[in-house]
Design an enzyme around this catalytic site. Structure first.
Site, PDB file in Angstrom:
ATOM      1  N   ASP A 166      47.130  53.352  41.611  1.00 34.07           N
ATOM      2  CA  ASP A 166      45.844  53.257  42.313  1.00 34.07           C
ATOM      3  C   ASP A 166      45.891  52.250  43.449  1.00 34.07           C
ATOM      4  OD1 ASP A 166      46.095  51.260  40.289  1.00 34.07           O
ATOM      5  OD2 ASP A 166      43.962  50.816  40.462  1.00 34.07           O
ATOM      6  N   GLU A 219      45.008  49.740  37.801  1.00 38.07           N
ATOM      7  CA  GLU A 219      45.424  48.338  37.826  1.00 38.07           C
ATOM      8  C   GLU A 219      44.403  47.483  38.568  1.00 38.07           C
ATOM      9  OE1 GLU A 219      47.407  44.704  39.459  1.00 38.07           O
ATOM     10  OE2 GLU A 219      46.476  46.371  40.525  1.00 38.07           O
TER      11      GLU A 219
END
Length: 485
Positions: free
Chosen positions: A78, A145
């Protein structure tokens, strides 16, 4: 031909450009995860994809490296999604518009996602190669994350054999990370009451701030747009009656916000006084942040512009006062410096998001500390202060600190390779920003971790840049580490 097709190493930048073309915001990683799964299938590699969309791809050792220790390579799928004010870019559907500017890659009006897209590109390039010498590789691609490391917290790593992990989520070449702070996200909610709107409608904006990463940049003295707006509202409420109708600042709790907007109703007779207050605060902010945020802007718009006329009913006086009091009471920024590591932040928090919804005001914080008890104390302070103002708080995304190990076989190897290649020693560093190594070390007993990466500038902002020559050198370094027995 792609925008990056002429850059070297070509195999890395080809994958990086493909990644940038796929939307991959936090919690929206399905497409990039499926892309990695399809990649593994294409190359005949062992692959695991879980319900979170985490991916593990395994490649057996090259000939002659069968007896070498397995190496885990790790990065996250991400990216932080920030865009310039007024941009129509849609992170859920649009691919990033890449720009090559000298020795840097950036994106037009948005974050680049070099954090951590370059790691994914490195890993795919290694896994795709038929010529790179390497031990057994276990490539771990995690999700979410940037929002609290939920992917790393939930991933099943039972298929992994490795006890050495090379994390590729660092942003400074020549710095080997060997530990980091733990952290958590906090959501503070304050109930509000709305009433029929009356008075003069005005819009106040704070913009042009440098922003930055709430871990890496928190000690650089940069302005936080939400905090500055709180100061402006405090000054206004001291001199006139005003009633909030809208409040929007920041997009992520782990990003120092560069923009904030407030719309409020006030007594028309006090408009000139309000203009003077804004002018005074503009001069104060310009002086305070002349070095760190030289493009800072504080603007006041009056009247019934179309964008303002659609605002909901205003808050009553009590709700407005409680919001202003809470914003100016809750702590923000560096709370303590480390007594063990000179120049390192020990404990901090960042008010990354401020939103006024229909029935509540929401404040989102990123809290970090290398001392567990200090983190717990700060979380308790946020809870108590919020409750005293009539609100509630919720703690999410807790992740542990990654503790520094005095003896690290992997770190010794990396240092040795670096010295042989460059004739100098790398910097071994423990940082305040959070990495997934602590969570993964809890799942894999005895895990030996180091984090590296190329130069990335102004991550989590629309000024984010990836250094091309640094990315090439780190790739060459990574290859040398893989082939060194």
């Amino acid at each position: 031909m792609g925008v990056l097709s002429h850059l070297e190493p070509q195999e890395v930048f080809n994958y990086f450009e493909e990644i940038c073309a796929i939307p991959h915001a936090s919690y929206k990683e399905s497409k990039i995860s499926d892309y990695c799964a399809a990649f593994a299938k294409k190359h005949g590699l062992e692959c695991y994809q879980d319900e979170w969309k985490n991916i593990v791809i395994i490649k057996e050792a090259a000939k002659g490296y069968e007896k070498e220790p397995t190496l885990i390579l790790q990065g996250h799928l991400d990216m932080v999604c920030e865009k310039d004010p007024g941009s129509d870019f849609d992170f859920e559907t649009d691919g990033l518009r890449l720009i090559v500017d000298g020795d840097h890659i950036t994106a037009d009006g948005t974050t680049l996602g070099g954090d951590d897209g370059i790691a994914i590109a490195y890993m795919l390039a290694v896994l795709a190669s038929e010529t790179i010498a390497h031990p057994r590789l276990e490539a771990v691609f995690t999700v979410s994350e940037e929002t609290g490391m939920e992917g790393a917290a939930g991933i099943d790593v039972s298929m992994l054999r490795g006890k050495r992990l090379l994390n590729l989520d660092s942003e400074e070449e020549g710095f080997f990370l060997a530990g980091c702070a733990g952290g958590a996200s906090v959501i503070c909610r304050l109930p509000v009451n709305r009433i029929a709107a009356s008075g003069e409608l005005v819009k106040i904006t704070v913009s042009g701030l440098a922003g930055g990463h709430s871990g890496m940049d928190i000690n650089r003295g940069r302005a936080n747009a939400n905090i500055l707006m709180g100061r402006v509202l405090q000054k206004l409420t001291e001199h006139t009656s005003c009633f909030l109708a809208c409040l929007e600042g920041g997009g992520r709790d782990n990003v120092i916000p560069g923009n904030c907007m407030a719309a409020l109703y006030l007594d028309p007779a006090r408009l000139e006084a309000v203009k003077q207050i804004i002018a005074d605060m503009r001069r104060i902010f310009a002086g305070e942040y002349a070095v760190t945020d030289k493009n800072i802007r504080l603007c006041l718009e009056c009247g019934t512009q179309e964008d303002l006329s659609q605002l909901p009913a205003m808050l009553d006086a009590e709700s407005t006062a409680r919001i202003v009091r809470l914003v100016n009471t809750l702590p923000n920024g560096v709370q303590a410096m480390s007594a063990q590591v000179e120049g390192m932040v020990e404990t901090s928090l960042n008010l990354g998001v401020m939103r006024l919804e229909s029935e509540q005001a929401v404040f989102r914080y990123s809290v970090r500390s290398s001392i567990e008890r200090a983190k717990e104390a700060l979380l308790a302070k946020l809870r108590v202060l919020t409750e005293e103002t009539g609100g509630t708080s919720e703690v999410t995304g807790i992740y542990p600190a990654w503790e520094y190990k005095k003896d690290s076989v992997l770190r010794k190897k990396l240092v040795s390779v670096y010295e042989q290649m460059y004739g100098s020693k790398p910097v071994i560093q423990v940082i305040h920003a959070g990495l997934e190594c602590g969570l993964l070390a809890e799942k894999i007993p005895g895990l030996d971790c180091v984090s590296i990466g190329p130069d990335l500038i102004d991550i989590h902002t629309t000024n984010e840049k990836l250094c091309i020559s640094s990315a090439k050198r780190v790739w060459e370094f990574l290859l040398q580490v893989l082939q060194t027995k």
